[in-house]
Scaffold this motif. Structure first.
Motif, PDB file in Angstrom:
ATOM      1  N   GLU A  22       0.849  -1.186   0.000  1.00 44.04           N
ATOM      2  CA  GLU A  22       0.000   0.000   0.000  1.00 44.04           C
ATOM      3  C   GLU A  22       0.887   1.238   0.000  1.00 44.04           C
ATOM      4  O   GLU A  22       1.702   1.421   0.902  1.00 44.04           O
ATOM      5  N   LEU A  23       0.728   2.073  -1.021  1.00 48.66           N
ATOM      6  CA  LEU A  23       1.517   3.290  -1.156  1.00 48.66           C
ATOM      7  C   LEU A  23       0.638   4.498  -0.863  1.00 48.66           C
ATOM      8  O   LEU A  23      -0.553   4.500  -1.168  1.00 48.66           O
ATOM      9  N   GLN A  24       1.247   5.537  -0.309  1.00 49.49           N
ATOM     10  CA  GLN A  24       0.512   6.766  -0.033  1.00 49.49           C
ATOM     11  C   GLN A  24       1.367   7.954  -0.444  1.00 49.49           C
ATOM     12  O   GLN A  24       2.555   8.006  -0.156  1.00 49.49           O
ATOM     13  N   GLY A  25       0.735   8.907  -1.137  1.00 45.46           N
ATOM     14  CA  GLY A  25       1.419  10.131  -1.541  1.00 45.46           C
ATOM     15  C   GLY A  25       1.430  11.135  -0.404  1.00 45.46           C
ATOM     16  O   GLY A  25       0.977  10.859   0.708  1.00 45.46           O
ATOM     17  N   GLY A  26       1.928  12.324  -0.707  1.00 42.55           N
ATOM     18  CA  GLY A  26       1.996  13.389   0.292  1.00 42.55           C
ATOM     19  C   GLY A  26       0.629  13.981   0.598  1.00 42.55           C
ATOM     20  O   GLY A  26      -0.353  13.744  -0.098  1.00 42.55           O
ATOM     21  N   ILE A  27       0.590  14.774   1.627  1.00 42.04           N
ATOM     22  CA  ILE A  27      -0.655  15.400   2.059  1.00 42.04           C
ATOM     23  C   ILE A  27      -1.124  16.422   1.022  1.00 42.04           C
ATOM     24  O   ILE A  27      -0.317  17.106   0.398  1.00 42.04           O
ATOM     25  N   LYS A  67       5.072   9.065  -7.954  1.00 44.63           N
ATOM     26  CA  LYS A  67       3.844   9.707  -7.490  1.00 44.63           C
ATOM     27  C   LYS A  67       2.650   8.804  -7.775  1.00 44.63           C
ATOM     28  O   LYS A  67       2.764   7.809  -8.497  1.00 44.63           O
ATOM     29  N   ILE A  68       1.524   9.153  -7.209  1.00 45.88           N
ATOM     30  CA  ILE A  68       0.280   8.435  -7.437  1.00 45.88           C
ATOM     31  C   ILE A  68      -0.587   9.311  -8.330  1.00 45.88           C
ATOM     32  O   ILE A  68      -0.807  10.488  -8.022  1.00 45.88           O
ATOM     33  N   VAL A  69      -1.035   8.743  -9.451  1.00 47.93           N
ATOM     34  CA  VAL A  69      -1.797   9.506 -10.437  1.00 47.93           C
ATOM     35  C   VAL A  69      -3.122   8.821 -10.743  1.00 47.93           C
ATOM     36  O   VAL A  69      -3.280   7.625 -10.535  1.00 47.93           O
ATOM     37  N   HIS A  91     -12.241   5.689 -12.764  1.00 49.68           N
ATOM     38  CA  HIS A  91     -10.808   5.923 -12.615  1.00 49.68           C
ATOM     39  C   HIS A  91     -10.286   5.089 -11.452  1.00 49.68           C
ATOM     40  O   HIS A  91     -11.061   4.564 -10.654  1.00 49.68           O
ATOM     41  N   ARG A  92      -8.985   4.983 -11.388  1.00 51.51           N
ATOM     42  CA  ARG A  92      -8.317   4.345 -10.254  1.00 51.51           C
ATOM     43  C   ARG A  92      -7.020   5.102 -10.027  1.00 51.51           C
ATOM     44  O   ARG A  92      -6.545   5.839 -10.889  1.00 51.51           O
ATOM     45  N   TRP A  93      -6.438   4.925  -8.872  1.00 47.46           N
ATOM     46  CA  TRP A  93      -5.175   5.572  -8.536  1.00 47.46           C
ATOM     47  C   TRP A  93      -4.060   4.552  -8.702  1.00 47.46           C
ATOM     48  O   TRP A  93      -4.151   3.442  -8.189  1.00 47.46           O
ATOM     49  N   VAL A  94      -3.007   4.927  -9.443  1.00 51.74           N
ATOM     50  CA  VAL A  94      -1.901   4.018  -9.730  1.00 51.74           C
ATOM     51  C   VAL A  94      -0.572   4.684  -9.404  1.00 51.74           C
ATOM     52  O   VAL A  94      -0.440   5.909  -9.482  1.00 51.74           O
ATOM     53  N   TYR A  95       0.402   3.872  -9.063  1.00 52.44           N
ATOM     54  CA  TYR A  95       1.758   4.359  -8.798  1.00 52.44           C
ATOM     55  C   TYR A  95       2.472   4.582 -10.118  1.00 52.44           C
ATOM     56  O   TYR A  95       2.437   3.738 -11.013  1.00 52.44           O
ATOM     57  N   LEU A  96       3.144   5.718 -10.238  1.00 54.65           N
ATOM     58  CA  LEU A  96       3.916   6.055 -11.422  1.00 54.65           C
ATOM     59  C   LEU A  96       5.354   6.336 -10.991  1.00 54.65           C
ATOM     60  O   LEU A  96       5.613   7.327 -10.299  1.00 54.65           O
ATOM     61  N   PRO A  97       6.313   5.448 -11.345  1.00 50.16           N
ATOM     62  CA  PRO A  97       7.709   5.682 -10.961  1.00 50.16           C
ATOM     63  C   PRO A  97       8.241   6.986 -11.547  1.00 50.16           C
ATOM     64  O   PRO A  97       7.754   7.460 -12.580  1.00 50.16           O
ATOM     65  N   GLU A  98       9.220   7.561 -10.907  1.00 48.97           N
ATOM     66  CA  GLU A  98       9.853   8.796 -11.382  1.00 48.97           C
ATOM     67  C   GLU A  98      10.340   8.611 -12.811  1.00 48.97           C
ATOM     68  O   GLU A  98      10.992   7.622 -13.129  1.00 48.97           O
TER      69      GLU A  98
END
Length: 130
Positions: A22-27, A67-69, A91-98
């Motif tokens: 489980e990944l979480q982005g910044g506030i 980031k999560i996009v 839509h869904r939220w996915v992890y996008l590597p740098e």
């Protein structure tokens, strides 16, 4: 930057279990449409892994570049746990590597996607074999 905040064990169609991170982005501050007041939130996404449970546990707290996009997908039903309300999301939220390219946004409507190419049909009304 995203942080690993947890993990989940799930089972695939064949019955084999594996772990999701489980990944979480910044506030982020978001304006409520009902109260017109700001609230703090963070985007979350899950990614599959080949790790065992002890490795997943050790990875909690690790930060990763990226980031999560938002990614468009086929519409699906989702139940909001807090209210029990069922909504339709596309839509869904996915992890996008740098450095990875952003997901493509759908620019055509479903009707446009399904529209036939009329140049493949006879224009004189006579069936001709190719």
């Amino acid at each position: 930057m995203v942080r690993i905040v947890g993990y989940r064990e799930i089972e695939n169609e064949e019955g084999t279990s594996f772990f999701l991170l489980e990944l979480q982005g910044g506030i982020e501050m978001v304006l409520s449409q009902t109260t017109n007041r700001y609230y703090a939130t963070a985007k979350r996404a899950f990614i599959s892994s080949t790790f065992n449970e002890s490795t997943c546990l050790a990875l909690v707290g690790t930060e990763m570049e990226g980031k999560i996009v938002k990614e468009e997908c086929e519409p699906y039903q989702y139940v909001i746990k807090e209210t029990g309300e069922e909504i339709t999301l596309a839509h869904r939220w996915v992890y996008l590597p740098e450095g990875a390219p952003e997901p493509q946004k759908q620019t055509k409507t479903p009707a446009e996607v399904l529209q036939a190419d009329v140049s493949t049909f006879s224009s004189n009304g006579v069936h001709e074999l190719a």
